[in-house]
Design a protein around this motif. Structure first.
Motif, mmCIF file in Angstrom:
data_model
loop_
_atom_site.group_PDB
_atom_site.id
_atom_site.type_symbol
_atom_site.label_atom_id
_atom_site.label_comp_id
_atom_site.label_asym_id
_atom_site.label_seq_id
_atom_site.Cartn_x
_atom_site.Cartn_y
_atom_site.Cartn_z
ATOM 1 N N GLN A 158 -6.257 -10.992 -2.040
ATOM 2 C CA GLN A 158 -5.027 -10.151 -1.883
ATOM 3 C C GLN A 158 -5.317 -8.988 -2.524
ATOM 4 N N GLN A 159 -5.676 -9.093 -3.889
ATOM 5 C CA GLN A 159 -5.805 -7.534 -4.803
ATOM 6 C C GLN A 159 -7.066 -6.927 -4.113
ATOM 7 N N PHE A 160 -8.090 -7.412 -3.787
ATOM 8 C CA PHE A 160 -9.092 -6.772 -3.100
ATOM 9 C C PHE A 160 -8.949 -6.073 -1.901
ATOM 10 N N GLN A 161 -8.075 -6.759 -1.100
ATOM 11 C CA GLN A 161 -7.609 -6.133 0.237
ATOM 12 C C GLN A 161 -6.714 -5.133 0.168
ATOM 13 N N GLN A 162 -5.670 -5.149 -0.959
ATOM 14 C CA GLN A 162 -5.177 -3.981 -1.336
ATOM 15 C C GLN A 162 -5.761 -2.752 -1.816
ATOM 16 N N GLN A 163 -6.915 -3.128 -2.749
ATOM 17 C CA GLN A 163 -7.627 -1.841 -3.202
ATOM 18 C C GLN A 163 -8.361 -1.369 -2.043
ATOM 19 N N GLU A 164 -8.947 -2.173 -1.000
ATOM 20 C CA GLU A 164 -9.739 -1.720 0.040
ATOM 21 C C GLU A 164 -8.701 -0.665 0.964
ATOM 22 N N GLN A 165 -7.484 -1.046 1.192
ATOM 23 C CA GLN A 165 -6.476 -0.615 1.885
ATOM 24 C C GLN A 165 -6.214 0.952 0.994
ATOM 25 N N GLN A 166 -6.024 1.018 -0.216
ATOM 26 C CA GLN A 166 -5.818 2.029 -1.106
ATOM 27 C C GLN A 166 -6.997 3.101 -0.854
ATOM 28 N N GLY A 167 -8.160 2.497 -1.104
ATOM 29 C CA GLY A 167 -9.515 3.159 -0.850
ATOM 30 C C GLY A 167 -9.503 3.845 0.393
ATOM 31 N N ALA A 168 -9.217 3.179 1.504
ATOM 32 C CA ALA A 168 -9.353 3.829 2.903
ATOM 33 C C ALA A 168 -8.432 4.756 3.220
ATOM 34 N N SER A 169 -7.280 4.897 2.278
ATOM 35 C CA SER A 169 -6.098 5.797 2.863
ATOM 36 C C SER A 169 -6.223 7.162 1.709
ATOM 37 N N VAL A 170 -7.213 6.866 0.885
ATOM 38 C CA VAL A 170 -7.447 8.318 0.148
ATOM 39 C C VAL A 170 -8.636 9.083 0.694
#
Length: 175
Positions: A163-175
Motif C-alpha cells: 500500500q505504501q509503495f502504491q501511494q508513493q507511485e501515485q504521488q510520484g505520478a501526480s507530481v
C-alpha cells in the motif's frame, strides 16, 4: 502511521508489547525487509507449517497405534493359553497360530528391537508412550500456532508495504 513492525523467529514466540519476541531472542524486524524478502519469509514459514503438520499427523498415528496396542495386550491377557489366534505379519496378511502364555508379550521398542514384558508391563509401556507422544503433540500444536501467527504478521506487513509503495507511485505520478 501507528503500524507496529513484526518480528519473526524460528522458535515458538510470545507476544510482548506488539512485537513477536522469540524465546531465544533471535528477531527479524519485518519492517526493515523489502517486499521480496517478506514474501520469501512467508513462503518459508508456510513450508515449515506444512512439514510440522505432517509431523503432527505422524504423531497422531503413533498415538493411535500405541493406544491400539495397549488395548490389544489387555484383550490378549484375558485369553486362555492354547487358543487359536490370527497373527498379523503385515497390515493385511495374517497367519494362524496358537496362543502361548498370555501374561507374557513381546514389545517392539523401536529399530527392530523387541523386549519380553508381562502383559501389565506391556500395557504400561504403551500408556507411557501415549503420554509422551501426546505431550509432543501438544508442543507441536503450539509451534504450528506460532508459525501461523508469524505468517499472518508477514502478510500484514507485506500488504502495508505494498500500500505504501502504491501511494508513493501515485504521488510520484501526480507530481
Amino acid at each position: 502511521e501507528g503500524q507496529r513492525s513484526g518480528v519473526v523467529s524460528s522458535r515458538p514466540t510470545t507476544r510482548t508489547g506488539g512485537r513477536m519476541a522469540s524465546q531465544e531472542g533471535n528477531r527479524i524486524d519485518l519492517m526493515t525487509l523489502p517486499p521480496q524478502q517478506l514474501a520469501q519469509l512467508k513462503e518459508q514459514l508456510e513450508q515449515q507449517i506444512e512439514q510440522f503438520s505432517m509431523n503432527f499427523q505422524d504423531l497422531q498415528n503413533a498415538i493411535s497405534g500405541f493406544h491400539s496396542s495397549g488395548l490389544a495386550i489387555e484383550d490378549l491377557s484375558r485369553q486362555k493359553e492354547g487358543k487359536d489366534v490370527l497373527i498379523p505379519l503385515t497390515s493385511s496378511l495374517y497367519v494362524g497360530g496358537t496362543l502361548g502364555n498370555p501374561d507374557n508379550v513381546m514389545v517392539d521398542i523401536g529399530t527392530g528391537y523387541y523386549v519380553e514384558k508381562t502383559a501389565e508391563g506391556g500395557r504400561d509401556y504403551c500408556k507411557r508412550k501415549v503420554m509422551i507422544l501426546t505431550k509432543a503433540l501438544e508442543d507441536l500444536a503450539e509451534i504450528i500456532k506460532a508459525k501461523r501467527q508469524q505468517v499472518q504478521q508477514c502478510q500484514r506487513v507485506l500488504q502495508m508495504k505494498m500500500q505504501q509503495f502504491q501511494q508513493q507511485e501515485q504521488q510520484g505520478a501526480s507530481v
